[in-house]
Write a protein that holds these residues in place. Structure first.
Motif, PDB file in Angstrom:
ATOM      1  N   ALA A  62       0.878  -1.169   0.000  1.00 23.17           N
ATOM      2  CA  ALA A  62       0.000   0.000   0.000  1.00 23.17           C
ATOM      3  C   ALA A  62       0.911   1.213   0.000  1.00 23.17           C
ATOM      4  CB  ALA A  62      -0.914   0.006   1.218  1.00 23.17           C
ATOM      5  N   LEU A  63       0.806   2.018  -1.035  1.00 24.98           N
ATOM      6  CA  LEU A  63       1.715   3.132  -1.235  1.00 24.98           C
ATOM      7  C   LEU A  63       0.992   4.459  -1.083  1.00 24.98           C
ATOM      8  CD1 LEU A  63       4.447   4.338  -2.266  1.00 24.98           C
ATOM      9  CD2 LEU A  63       3.547   4.041  -4.589  1.00 24.98           C
ATOM     10  N   SER A  64       1.433   5.278  -0.129  1.00 27.13           N
ATOM     11  CA  SER A  64       0.900   6.634   0.009  1.00 27.13           C
ATOM     12  C   SER A  64       1.239   7.437  -1.239  1.00 27.13           C
ATOM     13  CB  SER A  64       1.506   7.333   1.226  1.00 27.13           C
ATOM     14  OG  SER A  64       1.275   6.605   2.394  1.00 27.13           O
ATOM     15  N   THR A  65       0.374   8.345  -1.597  1.00 27.59           N
ATOM     16  CA  THR A  65       0.632   9.150  -2.781  1.00 27.59           C
ATOM     17  C   THR A  65       0.169  10.580  -2.571  1.00 27.59           C
ATOM     18  OG1 THR A  65       0.280   9.297  -5.165  1.00 27.59           O
ATOM     19  CG2 THR A  65      -1.590   8.592  -3.835  1.00 27.59           C
ATOM     20  N   ILE A  66       0.788  11.485  -3.309  1.00 27.03           N
ATOM     21  CA  ILE A  66       0.348  12.877  -3.321  1.00 27.03           C
ATOM     22  C   ILE A  66      -0.483  13.057  -4.578  1.00 27.03           C
ATOM     23  CG2 ILE A  66       1.091  15.283  -3.355  1.00 27.03           C
ATOM     24  CD1 ILE A  66       3.696  14.409  -2.076  1.00 27.03           C
ATOM     25  N   HIS A  67      -1.786  13.085  -4.404  1.00 33.01           N
ATOM     26  CA  HIS A  67      -2.704  13.116  -5.544  1.00 33.01           C
ATOM     27  C   HIS A  67      -3.984  13.813  -5.106  1.00 33.01           C
ATOM     28  CE1 HIS A  67      -5.400  11.599  -8.710  1.00 33.01           C
ATOM     29  NE2 HIS A  67      -4.322  11.337  -9.410  1.00 33.01           N
ATOM     30  N   PRO A  68      -4.609  14.610  -5.982  1.00 30.77           N
ATOM     31  CA  PRO A  68      -5.813  15.338  -5.561  1.00 30.77           C
ATOM     32  C   PRO A  68      -7.008  14.455  -5.265  1.00 30.77           C
ATOM     33  CG  PRO A  68      -5.435  15.608  -7.911  1.00 30.77           C
ATOM     34  CD  PRO A  68      -4.210  14.952  -7.352  1.00 30.77           C
ATOM     35  N   GLY A 137      -4.854 -21.428   3.662  1.00 29.82           N
ATOM     36  CA  GLY A 137      -3.715 -22.330   3.586  1.00 29.82           C
ATOM     37  C   GLY A 137      -2.364 -21.690   3.807  1.00 29.82           C
ATOM     38  N   MET A 138      -2.326 -20.433   4.188  1.00 27.56           N
ATOM     39  CA  MET A 138      -1.045 -19.775   4.439  1.00 27.56           C
ATOM     40  C   MET A 138      -0.556 -20.121   5.834  1.00 27.56           C
ATOM     41  SD  MET A 138      -1.750 -16.063   2.644  1.00 27.56           S
ATOM     42  CE  MET A 138      -2.914 -15.997   1.272  1.00 27.56           C
ATOM     43  N   THR A 139       0.763 -20.172   5.985  1.00 22.91           N
ATOM     44  CA  THR A 139       1.355 -20.623   7.250  1.00 22.91           C
ATOM     45  C   THR A 139       2.168 -19.555   7.969  1.00 22.91           C
ATOM     46  OG1 THR A 139       3.299 -21.431   6.027  1.00 22.91           O
ATOM     47  CG2 THR A 139       1.486 -23.006   6.420  1.00 22.91           C
ATOM     48  N   ASP A 140       2.565 -18.519   7.258  1.00 25.10           N
ATOM     49  CA  ASP A 140       3.428 -17.499   7.860  1.00 25.10           C
ATOM     50  C   ASP A 140       3.142 -16.160   7.191  1.00 25.10           C
ATOM     51  OD1 ASP A 140       5.332 -16.388   9.486  1.00 25.10           O
ATOM     52  OD2 ASP A 140       7.048 -17.398   8.569  1.00 25.10           O
ATOM     53  N   TRP A 141       3.238 -15.092   7.968  1.00 28.67           N
ATOM     54  CA  TRP A 141       2.953 -13.753   7.458  1.00 28.67           C
ATOM     55  C   TRP A 141       3.794 -12.738   8.212  1.00 28.67           C
ATOM     56  CZ3 TRP A 141       1.359  -9.426  10.074  1.00 28.67           C
ATOM     57  CH2 TRP A 141       0.863  -8.352   9.314  1.00 28.67           C
ATOM     58  N   PHE A 142       4.295 -11.743   7.491  1.00 26.87           N
ATOM     59  CA  PHE A 142       4.931 -10.624   8.182  1.00 26.87           C
ATOM     60  C   PHE A 142       4.720  -9.347   7.391  1.00 26.87           C
ATOM     61  CE2 PHE A 142       8.460 -11.836   5.403  1.00 26.87           C
ATOM     62  CZ  PHE A 142       9.023 -10.620   5.040  1.00 26.87           C
ATOM     63  N   SER A 143       4.807  -8.237   8.091  1.00 29.16           N
ATOM     64  CA  SER A 143       4.632  -6.922   7.481  1.00 29.16           C
ATOM     65  C   SER A 143       5.774  -6.017   7.891  1.00 29.16           C
ATOM     66  CB  SER A 143       3.302  -6.294   7.926  1.00 29.16           C
ATOM     67  OG  SER A 143       3.186  -4.962   7.438  1.00 29.16           O
ATOM     68  N   GLN A 144       6.178  -5.161   6.970  1.00 31.23           N
ATOM     69  CA  GLN A 144       7.206  -4.172   7.253  1.00 31.23           C
ATOM     70  C   GLN A 144       6.767  -2.842   6.656  1.00 31.23           C
ATOM     71  OE1 GLN A 144      11.155  -5.454   6.206  1.00 31.23           O
ATOM     72  NE2 GLN A 144      12.144  -3.833   7.389  1.00 31.23           N
ATOM     73  N   ILE A 145       6.883  -1.786   7.458  1.00 34.21           N
ATOM     74  CA  ILE A 145       6.439  -0.458   7.039  1.00 34.21           C
ATOM     75  C   ILE A 145       7.649   0.462   6.900  1.00 34.21           C
ATOM     76  CG2 ILE A 145       5.087   1.567   7.715  1.00 34.21           C
ATOM     77  CD1 ILE A 145       3.122  -0.272   9.078  1.00 34.21           C
ATOM     78  N   ASP A 155      -5.680  11.125   7.369  1.00 34.28           N
ATOM     79  CA  ASP A 155      -6.581  10.534   8.359  1.00 34.28           C
ATOM     80  C   ASP A 155      -6.783   9.051   8.142  1.00 34.28           C
ATOM     81  OD1 ASP A 155      -6.894  12.956   9.551  1.00 34.28           O
ATOM     82  OD2 ASP A 155      -8.716  13.479   8.451  1.00 34.28           O
ATOM     83  N   PHE A 156      -6.800   8.636   6.856  1.00 38.30           N
ATOM     84  CA  PHE A 156      -7.073   7.236   6.561  1.00 38.30           C
ATOM     85  C   PHE A 156      -5.941   6.329   7.011  1.00 38.30           C
ATOM     86  CE2 PHE A 156      -8.958   3.716   4.503  1.00 38.30           C
ATOM     87  CZ  PHE A 156      -7.970   3.022   3.841  1.00 38.30           C
ATOM     88  N   ARG A 157      -4.702   6.803   6.822  1.00 38.80           N
ATOM     89  CA  ARG A 157      -3.561   5.959   7.189  1.00 38.80           C
ATOM     90  C   ARG A 157      -2.891   6.435   8.473  1.00 38.80           C
ATOM     91  NH1 ARG A 157      -3.282   7.357   2.179  1.00 38.80           N
ATOM     92  NH2 ARG A 157      -1.644   8.857   2.589  1.00 38.80           N
ATOM     93  N   ASP A 158      -3.504   7.424   9.089  1.00 39.84           N
ATOM     94  CA  ASP A 158      -2.961   8.017  10.304  1.00 39.84           C
ATOM     95  C   ASP A 158      -1.536   8.510  10.084  1.00 39.84           C
ATOM     96  OD1 ASP A 158      -4.850   5.791  12.376  1.00 39.84           O
ATOM     97  OD2 ASP A 158      -5.222   7.894  11.931  1.00 39.84           O
ATOM     98  N   HIS A 159      -0.531   7.773  10.541  1.00 40.38           N
ATOM     99  CA  HIS A 159       0.830   8.294  10.538  1.00 40.38           C
ATOM    100  C   HIS A 159       1.650   7.811   9.334  1.00 40.38           C
ATOM    101  CE1 HIS A 159      -0.187   9.510  14.589  1.00 40.38           C
ATOM    102  NE2 HIS A 159      -0.452   8.255  14.896  1.00 40.38           N
ATOM    103  N   SER A 160       1.012   7.156   8.372  1.00 43.08           N
ATOM    104  CA  SER A 160       1.761   6.605   7.250  1.00 43.08           C
ATOM    105  C   SER A 160       2.037   7.654   6.193  1.00 43.08           C
ATOM    106  CB  SER A 160       0.982   5.456   6.616  1.00 43.08           C
ATOM    107  OG  SER A 160       1.613   5.032   5.435  1.00 43.08           O
ATOM    108  N   SER A 161       3.275   7.761   5.764  1.00 43.99           N
ATOM    109  CA  SER A 161       3.618   8.580   4.614  1.00 43.99           C
ATOM    110  C   SER A 161       4.692   7.849   3.832  1.00 43.99           C
ATOM    111  CB  SER A 161       4.115   9.966   5.040  1.00 43.99           C
ATOM    112  OG  SER A 161       5.269   9.848   5.844  1.00 43.99           O
ATOM    113  N   GLY A 162       4.368   6.632   3.452  1.00 45.58           N
ATOM    114  CA  GLY A 162       5.350   5.825   2.749  1.00 45.58           C
ATOM    115  C   GLY A 162       4.759   4.540   2.217  1.00 45.58           C
ATOM    116  N   LEU A 163       5.376   3.428   2.588  1.00 50.55           N
ATOM    117  CA  LEU A 163       5.028   2.133   2.011  1.00 50.55           C
ATOM    118  C   LEU A 163       4.729   1.116   3.099  1.00 50.55           C
ATOM    119  CD1 LEU A 163       4.975   0.430  -0.675  1.00 50.55           C
ATOM    120  CD2 LEU A 163       7.350  -0.184  -0.131  1.00 50.55           C
ATOM    121  N   ILE A 164       3.584   0.445   2.962  1.00 50.48           N
ATOM    122  CA  ILE A 164       3.241  -0.691   3.825  1.00 50.48           C
ATOM    123  C   ILE A 164       3.378  -1.952   2.990  1.00 50.48           C
ATOM    124  CG2 ILE A 164       1.466  -1.755   5.262  1.00 50.48           C
ATOM    125  CD1 ILE A 164       0.144   0.960   5.524  1.00 50.48           C
ATOM    126  N   THR A 165       4.150  -2.913   3.466  1.00 53.58           N
ATOM    127  CA  THR A 165       4.315  -4.170   2.737  1.00 53.58           C
ATOM    128  C   THR A 165       3.900  -5.339   3.616  1.00 53.58           C
ATOM    129  OG1 THR A 165       6.579  -4.721   3.459  1.00 53.58           O
ATOM    130  CG2 THR A 165       6.355  -3.147   1.654  1.00 53.58           C
TER     131      THR A 165
END
Length: 428
Positions: A62-68, A137-145, A155-165
């Motif tokens: 999920a990538l933050s963007t500067i867009h109208p 059927g997935m066995t493992d998951w991780f996220s890095q921001i 407001d939608f992403r609160d403090h995010s101004s980058g990339l959620i993976t």
């Protein structure tokens, strides 16, 4: 040192890789240098990871963007289907319950940049979406921001101004230690590549939003020297709303902006759809151009005139809607002219404006001020009528008029019968 010279071939790496992992890192660098599309980047990145033996089932960003209009772009890759989801999150969209119950929302609000869950251990499944992944059927998951440091909040992403993976595996036991070691090295470089691509796209979007597509193309190509300008022949449209001052005096501040946006939307859309460009928003008015260089002049004149009528029609329709709601309205006056103008950079050493200047620009603005006096909402100059060819049969002169600051009087024209003219289908 292993450094090689890169050619114009995007497959040429910038350094001689000694291992398959280094080939992946070199490919990420090249992808960022050449501005690969984000959807292609994540798809190929996931495929290359699987080629290296990583048992990757799902990848998501999920990538933050500067867009109208758009606040974020989201892409989901699956091993069995490639990119299976490409979603734009709009500023106007309210987040659903799923967002507030997601691990991403928790991570952003608690400043957690990394989270991993074994999906085989039910006790650790503290988010509903992880239960869904386990059931698939997935066995493992991780996220890095990754915070790109762009310095804005949403407001939608609160403090995010980058990339959620996020990344998931279906292998028994989940990701192996070796796989995680590779992922923890490759994903930050992947994020940096995304930032490099997204930063240019953000600049491109911002420029297009504020100064128009054609002008932004010139700026991004390096035409930013003060005094650099070129002479172009163009049709000029100057449109101004009557009654804005009176409306703003009796309307709340927040409603003034919303109301102005409603009117400007009706004014801008016909111009852009006809291939024109909005050069300036001037409070309650706009300056637009239709370039004549290398174009059929009569055809461009037709587009300019038809789009002007569509602007007037759109504003009248909006006024009908607002009157039905008991709200105040504004009328639109438009002037259409043609002439040679200088198109380029003007301003100070540190603050430039890419615009058009010249006598024709001054004249079109002066013509617009006569609309009320001549009891019409659309006036055209003699120069435009002369250029328009067969359109002149639908026009009639309203006489010679002195324009403020212009030495010679100018003959002006209006449409003889707007209804008849508008019903001529061959004009559209």
């Amino acid at each position: 040192m292993g450094v090689t010279t890169s050619s114009t071939d995007p497959n040429t790496v910038l350094f001689a890789a000694r291992t398959k992992e280094e080939q992946l890192f070199g490919w990420l660098i090249e992808a960022g240098m050449h501005g690969m599309r984000i959807d292609q980047l994540i798809a190929q990145f996931c495929e290359k990871l699987t080629d290296l033996g990583v048992q990757l089932t799902r990848g998501n960003i999920a990538l933050s963007t500067i867009h109208p209009q758009v606040s974020a772009f989201m892409y989901t890759w699956r091993k069995e289907g490639g990119i299976v989801a490409n979603t734009n999150v709009l500023h106007s969209e309210e987040p659903g319950e799923g967002w507030f119950a997601s691990p991403f929302f928790f991570m952003l609000n608690n400043r957690v940049s990394f989270m991993q869950r074994s999906l085989e251990n039910s006790e650790e499944l503290d988010f509903p979406v992880l239960v869904e992944f386990r059931d698939q059927g997935m066995t493992d998951w991780f996220s890095q921001i990754f915070d790109f440091g762009w310095g804005f909040q949403d407001d939608f992403r609160d403090h995010s101004s980058g990339l959620i993976t996020s990344w998931a595996s279906s292998a028994p036991g989940g990701f192996s230690k070796e796989e995680l070691n590779l992922l923890r090295r490759a994903i930050p470089l992947f994020a940096l590549t995304v930032k490099g691509i997204a930063s240019f796209k953000a600049a491109e979007t911002v420029l297009e939003t504020y100064i128009g597509k054609e002008t932004s193309r010139k700026v991004l190509s390096g035409e930013i020297m003060r005094g650099k300008a070129s002479s172009i022949s163009a049709i000029l449209i100057f449109a101004d709303l009557r009654g804005f001052t009176r409306l703003s005096d009796v309307t709340g501040r927040s409603d003034v902006v919303a109301t102005l946006d409603q009117y400007l939307e009706r004014m801008v859309a016909p111009i852009e759809e006809a291939g024109g460009e909005i050069l300036k928003f001037m409070g309650d008015g706009i300056l637009a151009t239709f370039a004549l260089d290398n174009e059929d002049e009569k055809e461009v004149c037709k587009k300019a005139l038809v789009s002007s009528l569509q602007m007037i029609s759109g504003v009248k329709q909006l006024n009908s809607e607002r009157l039905a709601q008991g709200r105040r309205t504004m009328e639109l006056d438009i002037a259409v002219h043609v002439g040679e103008v200088m198109y380029g950079n003007v301003g100070s050493k540190t603050r430039l404006d890419f615009t058009v200047v010249g006598p024709a620009v001054n004249e079109v603005s002066r013509i617009e001020t006569l609309c009320d006096q001549l009891d019409t909402d659309l006036l055209m100059s003699g120069a435009f009528v002369e250029t328009s060819g067969h359109l002149c049969e639908h026009l009639e002169s309203v006489g010679l008029h002195h324009l403020r600051g212009v030495q010679e009087p100018k003959e002006l024209f209006k449409i003889r019968d707007c209804d008849v003219f508008s019903k001529k289908q061959d004009l559209y």
